[in-house]
Design an enzyme around this catalytic site. Structure first.
Site, PDB file in Angstrom:
ATOM      1  N   ARG A 149       2.022 -10.656  10.237  1.00 14.16           N
ATOM      2  CA  ARG A 149       3.316  -9.997  10.432  1.00 14.16           C
ATOM      3  C   ARG A 149       4.459 -10.890   9.962  1.00 14.16           C
ATOM      4  O   ARG A 149       5.578 -10.435   9.774  1.00 14.16           O
ATOM      5  CB  ARG A 149       3.560  -9.672  11.924  1.00 14.16           C
ATOM      6  N   ASP A 163      -3.746   7.536   4.640  1.00 17.97           N
ATOM      7  CA  ASP A 163      -3.210   6.206   4.920  1.00 17.97           C
ATOM      8  C   ASP A 163      -3.931   5.616   6.139  1.00 17.97           C
ATOM      9  O   ASP A 163      -4.457   6.361   6.969  1.00 17.97           O
ATOM     10  CB  ASP A 163      -1.706   6.332   5.198  1.00 17.97           C
ATOM     11  N   GLU A 164      -3.943   4.310   6.270  1.00 15.13           N
ATOM     12  CA  GLU A 164      -4.585   3.639   7.416  1.00 15.13           C
ATOM     13  C   GLU A 164      -5.986   4.192   7.645  1.00 15.13           C
ATOM     14  O   GLU A 164      -6.379   4.518   8.775  1.00 15.13           O
ATOM     15  CB  GLU A 164      -3.746   3.821   8.697  1.00 15.13           C
ATOM     16  N   LYS A 166       0.819  -1.210   0.000  1.00 10.37           N
ATOM     17  CA  LYS A 166       0.000   0.000   0.000  1.00 10.37           C
ATOM     18  C   LYS A 166       0.854   1.261   0.000  1.00 10.37           C
ATOM     19  O   LYS A 166       0.515   2.237  -0.658  1.00 10.37           O
ATOM     20  CB  LYS A 166      -0.957   0.004   1.182  1.00 10.37           C
TER      21      LYS A 166
END
Length: 702
Positions: free
Chosen positions: A627, A218-219, A36
């Site tokens: 992760r 973002d986010e 992203k």
DNA sequence: CATACATGAATTTTT
DNA sequence: TTCATGTATG
């Protein structure tokens, strides 16, 4: 360990679509590890290519770290010149920018001060007339949540359910008055006040709407109600051709901050609020192997979907996800350490310690891992632990230094004048604040105003003047004092004059604790004075004397130095981190620890588990799994110590949801046995050949 | 009765 | 780790 661009070169079709959709609202649903940041940086480059000026583009993040990283990666793409003037900032720093320029339109002087969390807590203790720090923190939390929903104290009072909340709402009212009097804002105001400004002041609204031609967020799944409104207002434009040009990048499956006001509704509403919205899903994952990704997909499949997507990877199946079943937290930590040692043993020294992370739900879980890692002599770092510069005594001294640099820094003024206590209380300071607000002066400027005598007693004015003179004198001396030795002498003299050591021992009931705090202070003094230079540095054989700087100069750069020092040297150590703090990061090898009912999903005694809460916990599990790049070990407790006996512990439902045994690519056990025999035979043959070669004589290089 | 030490329990965090 | 509660001692 931090997110590196793992994707080879170029962009995949979905990424290209996202990058080239320039003139309308765009939502990029970016799965974990789907590149992203790459999309955002390439889109910025594309916008520049399309003719926008760097100053007409705003990219908004949640943390300074993310903003910094985004700027770096953009710089690599578009060069330092363009990257330098791009607006890449957090929601909060954008808010500061707006308020510094246009704050006066809503009655805020441009030099308003920003209170940090500790400042707010002490202001609330004051406003609520309590010394109970815990209570003040509860109020702080409640008030922050209200503000994040766009409520002021009146709105909050109307929404109260419990007595406790009603008290908090009353305190909030007083708190708002104090902020106004001090011309100060808290972090939540940095979003709320710009929104209020753009809503109420047409000129400011038009100005800011016109300034940015494209806004990237973002986010996006972490935005709260107020941030959404601010974004909506910022991207709308009177010219229909220019309106609603934004790119929101987020992942509903990684929304884990609902408890602090983030709302997934912002994602759900987007297609309704912007009918032209183009939704693009990034589904190719460049981070994890198939086994890891499948486990993640299985877990998240149990959640209702907002936007359908399924991650896939070209990185091969990789190793199966391991399940570690442990008897107690100590045992769990031992197995995690054994996992790390075994991996390093197998893979040779090429596997760095920084390739490992142990992730868990709650901070206290770090304790066992720290202990076992220490015992095994494996260096580690705990993320999110309290930094040296967050300690109260260090913040006290930093406030003083800030005040020496800039007398008009009101939060620094308030902290310095009250630590140590010098007979100037909130009565006096409140009057001083009102006086300053009335005449549009900083607190320090107000100190010496001749008309101050009209509102304060001669005695109060006397102590204020004494403080002011002391600060002025010290500030002057700090500007004159250069070199480590003189700096240290000045700082020690200053500490003695304000009686700081005494203050520590007075305010701390345990002598040991006070001594520890004083030791921190001495470390800090050393640290500052070393930066005043004049010392002999030995860098790479070159012996040079560092340039001398005055204490004042060092103090000026203190916030920069601190942020650099906090970054720390990227060391080769194992990371221990909460799941929340691990978001956005990745490691080759991850241990997901304490995956048990009650902890993940978390359940507390007094509140019931709503479906929404459970879904957020599931997303947390999903974040944890994704992760890992190559190996993932999920560890769960079968038993746990409770008092002196071991009681049964229940593995998390999320483990079943991973469907670890449901692997369509699983090797036939007989096939696996044959393969392993073959590998073993090959290895021994290689070893025998090596031994034979060694026996023949010394090889090249001995 | 008050203070000191031990024992057990513990959401998650940025600005 | 920290924080609160409980027990033991002065």
């Amino acid at each position: 360990m931090s997110a590196a661009p793992a994707q080879p070169v170029g962009l995949n079709p979905a990424q290209l679509q996202a990058v080239h959709h320039l003139d309308g609202p765009c939502l990029v649903v970016a799965g974990a590890g789907s590149g992203k940041t790459r999309v955002i940086t390439h889109k910025i480059a594309r916008l520049l290519q399309a003719g926008l000026q760097p100053t007409q583009i705003a990219a908004i993040t949640f943390t300074n770290k993310a903003a910094q990283e985004m700027r770096e990666r953009t710089k690599a793409l578009v060069g330092p010149r363009a990257a330098g003037t791009l607006v890449i900032s957090t929601f909060h720093s954008l808010g500061v920018r707006v308020l510094r320029e246009d704050g006066p339109a809503i009655g805020l002087k441009p030099e308003f001060s920003i209170l940090d969390s500790d400042d707010v807590a002490s202001l609330l203790r004051d406003a609520g007339a309590t010394s109970d720090a815990k209570l003040a923190r509860q109020w702080q939390w409640a008030i922050s949540l209200w503000k994040n929903q766009g409520l002021d104290s009146d709105g909050a009072a109307a929404a109260c359910q419990t007595d406790h909340e009603r008290v908090a709402a009353r305190v909030m009212k007083r708190y708002e008055e104090r902020l106004q009097a001090y011309q100060a804002v808290d972090f939540d105001d940095l979003i709320g006040l710009p929104l209020k400004l753009l809503q109420r002041d047409e000129a400011a609204r038009l100005k800011w709407q016109d300034r940015f031609h494209h806004v990237l967020v973002d986010e996006y799944q972490d935005t709260n109600a107020v941030q959404y409104e601010l974004m909506k207002l910022l991207v709308s434009h009177p010219d229909p051709r220019r309106t609603d040009r934004f790119t929101a990048v987020g992942d509903d499956d990684q929304s884990i901050y609902g408890w602090r006001g983030a709302t997934i509704d912002n994602l759900k509403r987007l297609p309704k609020d912007f009918p032209r919205l183009r939704v693009i899903a990034l589904e190719q994952n460049y981070r994890s192997t198939g086994n890891i990704l499948r486990a993640a997909n299985h877990v998240i499949a149990a959640n209702p979907k907002v936007f359908e997507k399924k991650l896939w990877s070209e990185l091969g199946e990789g190793e199966p996800v391991r399940l570690l079943e442990c008897d107690g937290e100590e045992h769990e930590a031992e197995r995690a350490v054994a996992f790390i040692q075994a991996m390093r043993g197998n893979g040779g020294p090429s596997i760095k310690l920084s390739d490992f992370a142990v992730l868990y739900r709650a901070n206290h879980q770090a304790r066992a891992f720290e202990q076992k890692l220490r015992a095994a002599q494996i260096p580690y770092k705990v993320s999110g632990g309290q930094s040296f510069f967050d300690k109260a005594e260090i913040k006290d001294l930093c406030a003083w230094l800030r005040l020496l640099v800039n007398q008009d820094d009101d939060p620094a003024f308030l902290r310095a004048i009250t630590t140590p206590k010098r007979g100037i209380g909130h009565q006096t300071l409140g009057k001083l604040g009102e006086f300053g607000a009335q005449w549009k002066k900083s607190l320090f400027e107000s100190l010496f105003a001749p008309s101050l005598g009209a509102v304060l007693s001669t005695k109060a004015v006397g102590s204020l003047h004494e403080f002011g003179r002391f600060v002025n004198e010290l500030s002057y001396k700090a500007g004159q004092t250069c070199g480590a030795d003189d700096a240290k002498a000045l700082l020690m003299e200053w500490l003695r004059e304000i009686g700081y050591e005494q203050h520590l021992f007075d305010s701390e009931d345990h002598e040991k604790l006070a001594a520890a705090r004083w030791a921190n202070v001495l470390d800090f003094v050393d640290w500052i004075s070393r930066r005043c230079g004049g010392e002999i540095d030995n860098l790479g054989g070159m012996s040079t004397e560092t340039p001398k700087r005055s204490v004042l100069e060092v103090a000026q750069t203190i916030s920069v130095i601190i942020s650099l020092a906090e970054r720390g040297d990227e060391q080769d150590v194992v990371t221990l981190s909460t799941l929340h703090a691990a978001k956005g990061l990745e490691w080759p090898h991850v241990v997901l620890a304490g995956v048990n009912e009650g902890l993940l999903p978390f359940k507390s005694e007094d509140d019931e588990m709503t479906p929404q809460r459970l879904e957020e916990e599931r997303r947390l599990m999903y974040v944890g799994i994704t992760r890992a790049r190559q190996t993932l070990a999920v560890s769960t407790l079968r038993r746990r110590k409770r008092g002196r006996e071991m009681v049964l512990a229940i593995p998390s439902r999320f483990i079943l949801e991973m469907k670890l045994n449901d692997n369509p690519h699983r090797e036939d056990p007989r096939e696996k046995l044959r393969r392993m025999r073959q590998e073993l035979a090959a290895k021994s043959a290689a070893f025998a050949a090596q031994a034979a070669a060694a026996a023949k004589g010394p090889g090249p290089g001995g």
